[in-house]
Design an enzyme around this catalytic site. Structure first.
Site, PDB file in Angstrom:
ATOM      1  N   ARG A 113       0.896  -1.147   0.075  1.00 17.58           N
ATOM      2  CA  ARG A 113      -0.174   0.074  -0.065  1.00 17.58           C
ATOM      3  C   ARG A 113       0.903   1.154   0.036  1.00 17.58           C
ATOM      4  O   ARG A 113       0.579   2.152  -0.720  1.00 17.58           O
ATOM      5  CB  ARG A 113      -1.041  -0.047   1.228  1.00 17.58           C
ATOM      6  N   TYR A 120      -6.079   9.845   0.646  1.00 14.16           N
ATOM      7  CA  TYR A 120      -6.319   8.445   0.070  1.00 14.16           C
ATOM      8  C   TYR A 120      -7.397   7.800   1.028  1.00 14.16           C
ATOM      9  O   TYR A 120      -7.536   8.226   2.161  1.00 14.16           O
ATOM     10  CB  TYR A 120      -5.099   7.720  -0.067  1.00 14.16           C
ATOM     11  N   PHE A 166       3.869   2.650   6.352  1.00 13.92           N
ATOM     12  CA  PHE A 166       4.063   3.617   5.403  1.00 13.92           C
ATOM     13  C   PHE A 166       3.367   5.005   6.238  1.00 13.92           C
ATOM     14  O   PHE A 166       3.848   5.908   6.251  1.00 13.92           O
ATOM     15  CB  PHE A 166       3.565   3.532   4.198  1.00 13.92           C
ATOM     16  N   ASP A 167       2.076   4.731   6.660  1.00 18.31           N
ATOM     17  CA  ASP A 167       1.453   5.919   7.059  1.00 18.31           C
ATOM     18  C   ASP A 167       2.242   6.566   8.663  1.00 18.31           C
ATOM     19  O   ASP A 167       2.189   7.844   8.644  1.00 18.31           O
ATOM     20  CB  ASP A 167      -0.028   5.427   7.544  1.00 18.31           C
ATOM     21  N   THR A 168       2.513   5.502   9.419  1.00 23.05           N
ATOM     22  CA  THR A 168       3.245   5.796  10.663  1.00 23.05           C
ATOM     23  C   THR A 168       4.404   6.679  10.332  1.00 23.05           C
ATOM     24  O   THR A 168       4.618   7.595  11.139  1.00 23.05           O
ATOM     25  CB  THR A 168       3.135   4.632  11.469  1.00 23.05           C
TER      26      THR A 168
END
Length: 407
Positions: A91, A109, A201-203
């Protein structure tokens, strides 16, 4: 007039022809069943509720079913839909590729299952459009969020965010919610530094943004868990732990250019407030006199209470000391308009100097009185009142010298 720091530039609502203001990326892997209804619902919502131009980018990361064909059919049918195809899974990889290639000034997103109510999308991107914030996240952990999910996922989510607070000093509340947005100028600087290509990735992006001094806006969301979620919880948890360890080491060793990012992107501290307008002498005298009357009454009361058990001179010392501290604090705030702790030590030192002078005047007056005669209690009070009036004048001059024109 207070000069504020330069704000982040607001996004132009009318960019160049054909350029969307908002690009919403939908990362997918083997979602041929849900992709069509999701994109059509999102497209209909944006067309009816979002006042600016938009684009929906389907980021297909290595699907092995008919997802790519569904995405391309949607793009052929809906002019605002684009498709990005990647040969590898992840992702984070899909978001990096789609965001890096997008011309839109605001990037977002959301997950294909649309677990998050789309009504949260406008408040998610609004502070980025205006320049108020740099990133925005949906949070399921706010008190006003409405969430429907099982106890297992609830515990995992809250435990993960507590872990981030303890290990990476994260101040954002919900790193995992698949509902985020970022300004493109900020993404251009942060994305090259984000190493993870999966769920962490988000963190990693949020921690870098926080450490760079960026403003992260949080939006409470209504969220309903998708019972058909294909996320491997154990594998994702292990990958997250590895990511926390890697990112923690990078932060401790200084491997990340945080100083440059903070200087380039961070929001500086607010300027100090201006010095207050100096208060005029007549008003100061009136307020000082009121404080003085109250202090004198308190002083006399304390003296009378302590006179019997302690004697005249010790009672005078105790009463004068207690009222001197209270008098200085009251005059700082009420007479001279000084608030906060700045220079408080110096002001109280000046007050104690006035106390010493007052003690010398009052004690000396009592000593002279007692040397001349054995006075009644009323005579002591009269002498002390006169001596305190003289000490009060000295106190006003000393305190005004220390505090006048100082914030």
């Amino acid at each position: 007039m207070i000069l504020m720091p330069e704000p982040r530039a607001a996004v132009q609502a009318r960019p160049a022809a054909g350029t969307p203001v908002l690009d919403v990326v939908v990362p997918v892997y083997n979602e041929e069943v849900d992709l069509g209804p999701c994109v059509r619902r999102l497209h209909a919502y944006l067309g009816a509720q979002f006042p600016y131009s938009f684009r929906i980018t389907v980021a297909d990361n290595a699907s092995t079913d008919g997802t790519r064909a569904v995405a391309e059919a949607l793009a052929a049918d809906l002019p605002e839909v684009e498709v990005v195809h990647l040969a590898e899974k992840g992702r984070g990889r899909a978001l990096r590729a789609a965001w890096s290639a997008s011309p839109a000034p605001v990037l977002a997103y959301l997950d294909v299952d649309l677990s998050t109510d789309l009504a949260a999308l406008p408040p998610l991107v609004a502070p980025l459009l205006s320049g108020h914030s740099d990133l925005a996240i949906g949070t399921r952990l706010a008190r006003t969020s409405r969430v429907v999910r099982g106890a297992k996922r609830e515990v995992i989510s809250r435990g993960y965010n507590l872990l981030l607070r303890g290990t990476l000093a994260a101040r954002f509340s919900d790193a995992q919610c698949g509902f985020k947005a970022i300004r493109a100028d900020v993404a251009a600087e942060l994305l090259p530094l984000v190493q993870d290509t999966g769920w962490f990735f988000d963190t990693e992006l949020l921690v870098l943004a926080q450490r760079a001094g960026l403003r992260i806006h949080e939006v409470p969301v209504d969220w309903v868990d998708d019972p058909d979620s294909r996320v491997d919880i154990v594998a994702t948890a292990l990958a997250d732990l590895r990511g926390i360890g890697r990112l923690g080491r990078a932060l401790l060793t200084g491997a990340l250019p945080l100083a440059r990012l903070r200087a380039q992107l961070g929001r500086g501290p607010l300027p100090a407030p201006p010095a207050p307008v100096p208060r005029g002498l007549p008003g100061q005298l009136v307020r000082f006199a009121a404080v003085g009357v109250a202090s004198t009454l308190a002083y006399l009361l304390l003296f009378l209470v302590a006179r019997g058990p302690l004697g005249a001179q010790p009672a005078n010392l105790l009463a004068l000391l207690l009222t001197a501290v209270a008098n200085t604090a009251a005059n700082r705030r009420l007479t001279f308009g000084v608030t906060g702790r700045h220079h408080a030590g110096r002001h109280h030192a000046q007050g104690l100097l006035a106390f010493a002078l007052g003690l010398a005047l009052t004690s000396g007056s009592l000593a002279v009185l007692h040397a001349a005669t054995t006075p009644p209690r009323a005579a002591e009070l009269v002498v002390l009142v006169v001596a305190n009036l003289a000490a009060t004048g000295l106190r006003f001059l000393l305190l005004r010298l220390a505090m006048h024109h100082r914030p």
